[in-house]
Write an enzyme that holds these catalytic residues in place. Structure first.
Site, PDB file in Angstrom:
ATOM      1  N   ARG B  11       0.860  -1.188   0.000  1.00 11.18           N
ATOM      2  CA  ARG B  11       0.000   0.000   0.000  1.00 11.18           C
ATOM      3  C   ARG B  11       0.896   1.237   0.000  1.00 11.18           C
ATOM      4  O   ARG B  11       2.115   1.130   0.128  1.00 11.18           O
ATOM      5  CB  ARG B  11      -1.037   0.003   1.143  1.00 11.18           C
ATOM      6  CG  ARG B  11      -0.719  -0.734   2.398  1.00 11.18           C
ATOM      7  CD  ARG B  11       0.456  -0.188   3.113  1.00 11.18           C
ATOM      8  NE  ARG B  11       0.288   1.223   3.423  1.00 11.18           N
ATOM      9  CZ  ARG B  11       1.270   2.066   3.650  1.00 11.18           C
ATOM     10  NH1 ARG B  11       2.530   1.652   3.600  1.00 11.18           N
ATOM     11  NH2 ARG B  11       1.039   3.325   3.945  1.00 11.18           N
ATOM     12  N   GLY B  12       0.248   2.398  -0.138  1.00  8.82           N
ATOM     13  CA  GLY B  12       1.000   3.623  -0.378  1.00  8.82           C
ATOM     14  C   GLY B  12       0.940   3.886  -1.874  1.00  8.82           C
ATOM     15  O   GLY B  12       1.293   3.003  -2.666  1.00  8.82           O
ATOM     16  N   ALA B  13       0.481   5.067  -2.258  1.00 11.91           N
ATOM     17  CA  ALA B  13       0.206   5.336  -3.674  1.00 11.91           C
ATOM     18  C   ALA B  13       1.405   5.017  -4.571  1.00 11.91           C
ATOM     19  O   ALA B  13       1.257   4.255  -5.553  1.00 11.91           O
ATOM     20  CB  ALA B  13      -0.265   6.781  -3.844  1.00 11.91           C
ATOM     21  N   ARG B  46      -7.763  -1.026  -6.704  1.00 16.41           N
ATOM     22  CA  ARG B  46      -8.065   0.083  -5.797  1.00 16.41           C
ATOM     23  C   ARG B  46      -8.321   1.336  -6.622  1.00 16.41           C
ATOM     24  O   ARG B  46      -7.569   1.651  -7.538  1.00 16.41           O
ATOM     25  CB  ARG B  46      -6.912   0.299  -4.790  1.00 16.41           C
ATOM     26  CG  ARG B  46      -6.686  -0.952  -3.913  1.00 16.41           C
ATOM     27  CD  ARG B  46      -5.818  -0.636  -2.710  1.00 16.41           C
ATOM     28  NE  ARG B  46      -6.506   0.251  -1.788  1.00 16.41           N
ATOM     29  CZ  ARG B  46      -5.875   0.969  -0.855  1.00 16.41           C
ATOM     30  NH1 ARG B  46      -4.568   0.924  -0.751  1.00 16.41           N
ATOM     31  NH2 ARG B  46      -6.569   1.750  -0.041  1.00 16.41           N
ATOM     32  N   ASP B 188      -2.990  10.385  -2.224  1.00 17.37           N
ATOM     33  CA  ASP B 188      -3.334   9.282  -3.123  1.00 17.37           C
ATOM     34  C   ASP B 188      -3.716   9.787  -4.500  1.00 17.37           C
ATOM     35  O   ASP B 188      -3.548   9.089  -5.505  1.00 17.37           O
ATOM     36  CB  ASP B 188      -4.453   8.427  -2.526  1.00 17.37           C
ATOM     37  CG  ASP B 188      -3.896   7.597  -1.385  1.00 17.37           C
ATOM     38  OD1 ASP B 188      -3.769   8.136  -0.272  1.00 17.37           O
ATOM     39  OD2 ASP B 188      -3.522   6.433  -1.629  1.00 17.37           O
ATOM     40  N   LYS B 199      -5.617   9.581   2.929  1.00 14.67           N
ATOM     41  CA  LYS B 199      -6.191   8.739   3.986  1.00 14.67           C
ATOM     42  C   LYS B 199      -7.264   9.477   4.793  1.00 14.67           C
ATOM     43  O   LYS B 199      -7.098  10.644   5.133  1.00 14.67           O
ATOM     44  CB  LYS B 199      -5.055   8.306   4.911  1.00 14.67           C
ATOM     45  CG  LYS B 199      -5.438   7.379   6.043  1.00 14.67           C
ATOM     46  CD  LYS B 199      -6.026   6.074   5.565  1.00 14.67           C
ATOM     47  CE  LYS B 199      -5.087   5.352   4.624  1.00 14.67           C
ATOM     48  NZ  LYS B 199      -5.775   4.374   3.761  1.00 14.67           N
TER      49      LYS B 199
END
Lengths: 292, 292
Positions: B11-13, B46, B188, B199
């Site tokens: 995760r993490g853009a 996502r 994001d 977030k």
């Protein structure tokens, strides 16, 4: 009883006042000479909620006039009965502020589990639900101790009120989407100028409500108002142990050596408070409390 | 790889963009005829972080020019190398915004675990620490998935940076007490007008920072800026399963029948963003992105 209050087996500002009054009565039944010592012990359990000191002061006054255990039992019983009346009145005054279809956001727990009666903000929600004015409740989970997810969700489910739990950090997104018509919270202490100490996170909700033009109401009995505290800066804010943050229900969530700061309460300044709903009606700015 | 992205193992853009690029390369090594299908699958994992679509689009362009597995491997490798450079530049540009002794608040996780390089806001923190400009980091725990308490705390502990975890709801109290000099968060997706999806909870921090005159910076590579998205309202916001809120690390915290709403992201409007720290420097309002 002091231990139960300290470890939050009893919590909620009005409920800990009531519990302290009963604790003192129980001590008097055992040994009337220990009442003053018991009051000192009970008073030191938690610093922020003023109802605790208020209930102890009233009890000690009654005991000074009539130094018998029965006087303290009677005082505690009278307090419990008055709380039922006050909560009912708070619920009715608060519900009158809502229009049918209202979606209310609340923070922490302020229902029966927090007062011994119908609650404060919780009483408003219950009363509005019975009056057909409530469509939905957004329940802030209320980290670190999750009083919203654990206690408020349980109370609302039991009462059949439609609700959803949200992370505390979601209030802004909900308001941005136009999903919140009013905020109702309780209070642990209200200063003479109307500044409000309440569960950590209350201030963020108030600031966001202000930004979005959503009314922000504080529901509390007048015993939560402390004319002796001039403003929010003078309210002692309890700092609790970091492990309430680094663990959740006994499960460690942070690295072993992690530090955390655990401020249990924050202060919402009076300019963010649309109204204070008490048993005597809805009070509005400018707030200037010289007596309860 | 799609499964790993969906369940947040990656995760993490920037990291999911990179992971998707490598995922496509791996698929091409197995069966080049499946590359397009794999891209569709990866793209659907996502919706909010635009780096995912961006990395896939660039990979498919490279594959159209040279339809070999090697082209996709080379593209992924180049992306990984570029990310290292971009993160380093973001860290330096951001650190220059801080004065010695700065106390920075951050939300979610934006360090090496989120990008594959030094991070975005995390790179700023690391760079400021090395430059002797950082005194303390306030780490929002970041409910529901606790990326702050779990990942950022781990990264900062490893780097020797002094920090404390706080509940997301405590940012207001910290700012009221004058304990926050700047906020740095990642993103994001950044819309053409500078609105920022990040977030859940980022918006509350931004609104509080604005109220307290604390600068609020977004650190992100230009691949996070999406000129095709006109504003925040056009950014798709992922809604995840309620059990991420009603349970913590496998332990149920809410009543069995409790409902919860789990919006993974929120939108911070451009007027709250003091600056956007990219690899090309610090961008300031008015934001108008026509290309990355």
């Amino acid at each position: 009883m002091a231990d139960a209050i300290r470890r939050l087996a009893v919590r909620g500002a009005p409920a800990i006042g009531l519990a302290a009054a009963y604790g003192l009565a129980v001590e008097a039944l055992h040994d009337p000479s220990e009442v003053k010592h018991a009051a000192v012990l009970l008073r030191a359990t938690r610093p922020t909620a003023v109802n605790l000191a208020w209930a102890l002061d009233r009890a000690l006054e009654a005991f000074a006039l009539d130094p018998t255990a029965q006087a303290l039992v009677d005082h505690a019983e009278a307090l419990a009965v008055a709380q039922l009346d006050h909560d009912r009145a708070i619920g009715e005054h608060g519900a009158a502020l809502l229009s049918p279809g209202a979606r209310v956001l609340t923070h922490c727990n302020t229902g029966p589990l927090a007062t011994g009666g119908a609650g404060t903000a919780g009483a408003v929600i219950a009363s509005a639900w019975r009056a057909g004015r409530l469509a939905h409740v957004w329940v802030d989970e209320t980290r670190p101790l999750l009083q919203g997810a654990r206690l408020t969700a349980w109370e609302l489910g039991r009462a059949g009120v439609p609700y959803e739990i949200v992370p505390d950090s979601a209030a802004g997104a909900l308001m941005s989407r136009g999903l919140v018509d009013a905020v109702f919270v309780g209070a642990d202490r209200i200063a003479a100028n109307g500044d409000v100490a309440n569960k950590i996170g209350t201030y963020a909700v108030a600031a966001l409500a202000h930004r979005h033009g959503v009314p922000f109401y504080v529901a509390a009995p007048r015993s939560t108002i402390d004319p002796e505290t001039p403003d929010g800066a003078a309210i002692p804010i309890e700092e609790r142990l970091p492990d309430e943050i680094t663990s959740v229900r006994g499960v460690r969530i942070a690295p072993a050596e992690a530090n955390a700061l655990n401020l249990a309460f924050d202060v919402t300044k009076n300019d963010l408070v649309t109204g204070i709903v008490t048993e005597a009606g809805v009070l509005r700015a400018p707030y200037c409390f010289t007596h309860r």
